[in-house]
Write a protein that holds these residues in place. Structure first.
Motif, short mmCIF file in Angstrom:
data_model
loop_
_atom_site.label_atom_id
_atom_site.label_comp_id
_atom_site.label_asym_id
_atom_site.label_seq_id
_atom_site.Cartn_x
_atom_site.Cartn_y
_atom_site.Cartn_z
N ASN A 186 0.83 -1.20 0.00
CA ASN A 186 0.00 0.00 0.00
C ASN A 186 0.87 1.25 0.00
OD1 ASN A 186 -1.88 2.00 0.27
ND2 ASN A 186 -2.78 1.23 2.15
N TYR A 187 1.19 1.73 -1.20
CA TYR A 187 2.06 2.90 -1.35
C TYR A 187 1.28 4.17 -1.69
CZ TYR A 187 6.13 -0.24 -1.49
OH TYR A 187 7.09 -1.15 -1.19
N THR A 188 -0.04 4.12 -1.66
CA THR A 188 -0.78 5.30 -2.09
C THR A 188 -0.62 6.46 -1.11
OG1 THR A 188 -2.91 6.20 -2.78
CG2 THR A 188 -2.97 4.55 -1.02
N SER A 189 -0.34 7.63 -1.63
CA SER A 189 -0.16 8.83 -0.81
C SER A 189 -1.46 9.60 -0.63
CB SER A 189 0.88 9.75 -1.47
OG SER A 189 0.43 10.17 -2.75
N VAL A 190 -2.52 9.18 -1.32
CA VAL A 190 -3.75 9.97 -1.35
C VAL A 190 -4.36 10.19 0.04
CG1 VAL A 190 -6.13 10.00 -2.20
CG2 VAL A 190 -4.26 9.46 -3.76
N PRO A 191 -4.56 9.16 0.87
CA PRO A 191 -5.16 9.41 2.19
C PRO A 191 -4.29 10.27 3.10
CG PRO A 191 -5.25 7.07 1.64
CD PRO A 191 -4.32 7.72 0.65
N LEU A 192 -2.98 10.15 2.96
CA LEU A 192 -2.06 10.85 3.85
C LEU A 192 -1.75 12.27 3.39
CD1 LEU A 192 -0.28 10.47 6.39
CD2 LEU A 192 1.54 9.66 4.86
N TYR A 193 -1.50 12.44 2.10
CA TYR A 193 -1.03 13.74 1.59
C TYR A 193 -1.94 14.37 0.54
CZ TYR A 193 3.49 11.94 3.34
OH TYR A 193 4.50 11.43 4.10
N GLY A 194 -2.74 13.57 -0.14
CA GLY A 194 -3.38 13.99 -1.38
C GLY A 194 -4.19 15.26 -1.34
N ALA A 224 -8.87 5.98 1.34
CA ALA A 224 -8.38 6.34 0.00
C ALA A 224 -9.53 6.80 -0.88
CB ALA A 224 -7.68 5.14 -0.64
N LEU A 225 -10.67 6.12 -0.79
CA LEU A 225 -11.84 6.50 -1.59
C LEU A 225 -12.34 7.88 -1.20
CD1 LEU A 225 -14.07 5.80 -3.61
CD2 LEU A 225 -15.32 4.70 -1.72
N SER A 226 -12.42 8.15 0.10
CA SER A 226 -12.91 9.43 0.59
C SER A 226 -12.00 10.58 0.14
CB SER A 226 -13.01 9.41 2.11
OG SER A 226 -13.41 10.66 2.62
N ALA A 227 -10.68 10.39 0.29
CA ALA A 227 -9.73 11.42 -0.10
C ALA A 227 -9.77 11.65 -1.61
CB ALA A 227 -8.33 11.03 0.35
N ASN A 228 -9.87 10.58 -2.37
CA ASN A 228 -9.94 10.71 -3.83
C ASN A 228 -11.19 11.48 -4.24
OD1 ASN A 228 -9.15 9.97 -6.63
ND2 ASN A 228 -11.03 8.76 -6.55
N ASN A 229 -12.31 11.18 -3.61
CA ASN A 229 -13.56 11.89 -3.93
C ASN A 229 -13.45 13.38 -3.60
OD1 ASN A 229 -14.83 9.59 -4.88
ND2 ASN A 229 -15.81 9.12 -2.93
N GLU A 230 -12.77 13.69 -2.50
CA GLU A 230 -12.59 15.10 -2.14
C GLU A 230 -11.72 15.81 -3.15
OE1 GLU A 230 -11.28 17.88 1.70
OE2 GLU A 230 -11.43 15.70 1.93
N ILE A 231 -10.68 15.13 -3.61
CA ILE A 231 -9.80 15.72 -4.62
C ILE A 231 -10.57 15.97 -5.92
CG2 ILE A 231 -7.82 15.25 -6.13
CD1 ILE A 231 -6.55 13.75 -3.74
N LEU A 232 -11.37 15.02 -6.32
CA LEU A 232 -12.16 15.17 -7.54
C LEU A 232 -13.14 16.34 -7.42
CD1 LEU A 232 -12.93 11.44 -8.43
CD2 LEU A 232 -11.24 12.95 -9.48
N GLN A 233 -13.68 16.54 -6.22
CA GLN A 233 -14.58 17.66 -5.98
C GLN A 233 -13.84 19.00 -6.12
OE1 GLN A 233 -17.80 17.58 -5.66
NE2 GLN A 233 -18.14 19.74 -5.19
N ILE A 234 -12.63 19.05 -5.55
CA ILE A 234 -11.80 20.26 -5.65
C ILE A 234 -11.49 20.57 -7.11
CG2 ILE A 234 -9.55 21.25 -5.10
CD1 ILE A 234 -9.62 19.51 -2.52
#
Length: 363
Positions: A186-194, A224-234
């Motif tokens: 699990n190397y995804t940075s999205v939940p931590l930094y995204g 990860a899903l929640s952070a990605n959705n927030e990024i897409l909203q931004i």
């Protein structure tokens, strides 16, 4: 099922979230198909339906193991190519009258790229010397003759995209990976930094952000899903931000001034551009040490300063000299078009060897 006109099978076992793996090999396979007819074998019906809408290759949907074995017995293909590490690859590996060659869909420093599963294939095509050394470092029964360097054919087909911007604006790429199948991958940075990374980049109107997440991001982890959705909203609310879907990420490389990557094959492909970037560290991993020499590392200790680090690297590119050596180690030193030629010639060579051996067996 008569496909005796086909010498090669491209075997794909994966869901629609993995369709990018097929897209990545499309151009090299089109060139290969001009010399050796290729048949795609697909084991997922949704992928099959998507495939027949846009692909030029012959294709067959195989629902079960029995049909797969019958397909091979009736046609006796010379070569089977594999573009991922699916466990179902081992069903096709049962076939013993052809060579099995593992290509993967890009090289990274993830543990899947040094798995002992590689021992099951007749040959493993790697990009550069690092691809060989990675297996040599981890496999107990390493056999150097199985690992063949062919370069990265995909880099022969990069398209130069354009984007509307003024002279002051810079294009920043954020291309995180997904959360993978288990914690050690699990190397995804999205939940931590995204989310913070995207917000801070877009505060400066001179920055144009391209967000290209892995297609499977958020399928296994709610954070990860929640952070990605927030990024897409931004992104949807910004005139300076773009979401990149199925398009080939390599095609944006010519636009990019700076990039943020997780531990992925995309970061290695980006070496081709000779441009500065940052590696987003989530898990400590010694295998990434060589690649670190080419880029800046952003981690928990310095993340609050990532904008300053980015600005300094755009101006000064402090890793430029070291990156030249890292690039050659990972990608080799191929002229444009040379890698595709080597790739096809190697396939042709193994077809000839296979056919000769099968002919001798029949005597």
């Amino acid at each position: 099922m008569n496909y005796k006109n086909c010498e090669i099978v491209a075997y794909f076992c994966g869901g629609i979230n993995s369709y990018y793996q097929i897209k990545q090999w499309q151009k090299p396979f089109e060139e290969l198909n001009k010399k050796h007819k290729l048949l795609y074998v697909i084991t997922d019906y949704e992928v099959y339906l998507h495939f027949i809408k846009e692909q030029v290759f012959e294709v067959v949907y195989i629902q079960d193991f029995t049909n797969l074995i019958e397909l091979y017995q009736e046609n006796e293909f010379s070569i089977t190519l594999y573009i991922n590490n699916s466990l179902k690859n081992f069903q096709a590996l049962r076939y013993s009258r052809g060579y099995h060659i593992h290509l993967n869909h890009g090289e990274s420093e993830k543990e899947s790229m040094r798995s002992n599963q590689s021992q099951a294939y007749d040959y493993i095509f790697t990009v550069g010397q690092r691809g060989v050394d990675r297996y040599a470092e981890y496999l107990l029964n390493f056999n150097s003759e199985k690992f063949i360097k062919v370069g990265r054919p995909q880099l022969d087909f990069i398209n130069q995209l354009e984007i509307k911007k003024n002279k002051k604006q810079r294009v920043i790429l954020y291309a995180p990976t997904w959360e993978a199948t288990h914690p050690s991958m699990n190397y995804t940075s999205v939940p931590l930094y995204g989310v913070t990374l995207v917000k801070e980049i877009l505060k400066n109107k001179n920055n144009i952000l391209i967000y290209k997440p892995h297609s499977a991001l958020g399928t296994r982890d709610e954070d990860a899903l929640s952070a990605n959705n927030e990024i897409l909203q931004i992104i949807s609310q910004s005139s300076n931000a773009y979401y990149m879907g199925e398009d080939d990420i390599n095609d944006v490389f010519t636009l990019v001034d700076f990039a943020f990557f997780d531990n992925t094959s995309v970061m290695i492909d980006y070496l081709y551009t000779n441009k500065p970037a940052a590696y987003m560290e989530v898990l400590e991993d010694q295998s990434i040490n060589e690649l670190r020499k080419a880029f800046k590392t952003i981690d928990r200790k310095n993340f609050e300063n990532f904008i300053e680090i980015m600005e300094d690297e755009i101006l000064n590119d402090t890793n430029k000299k070291a990156r030249k050596k890292v690039k050659e180690y990972y990608l080799g030193n191929y002229k444009k078009g040379e890698s595709t030629k080597i790739f096809i010639n190697k396939i042709s060579e193994y077809i000839k060897i296979r056919n000769k051996k099968v002919k001798n067996l029949k005597k």
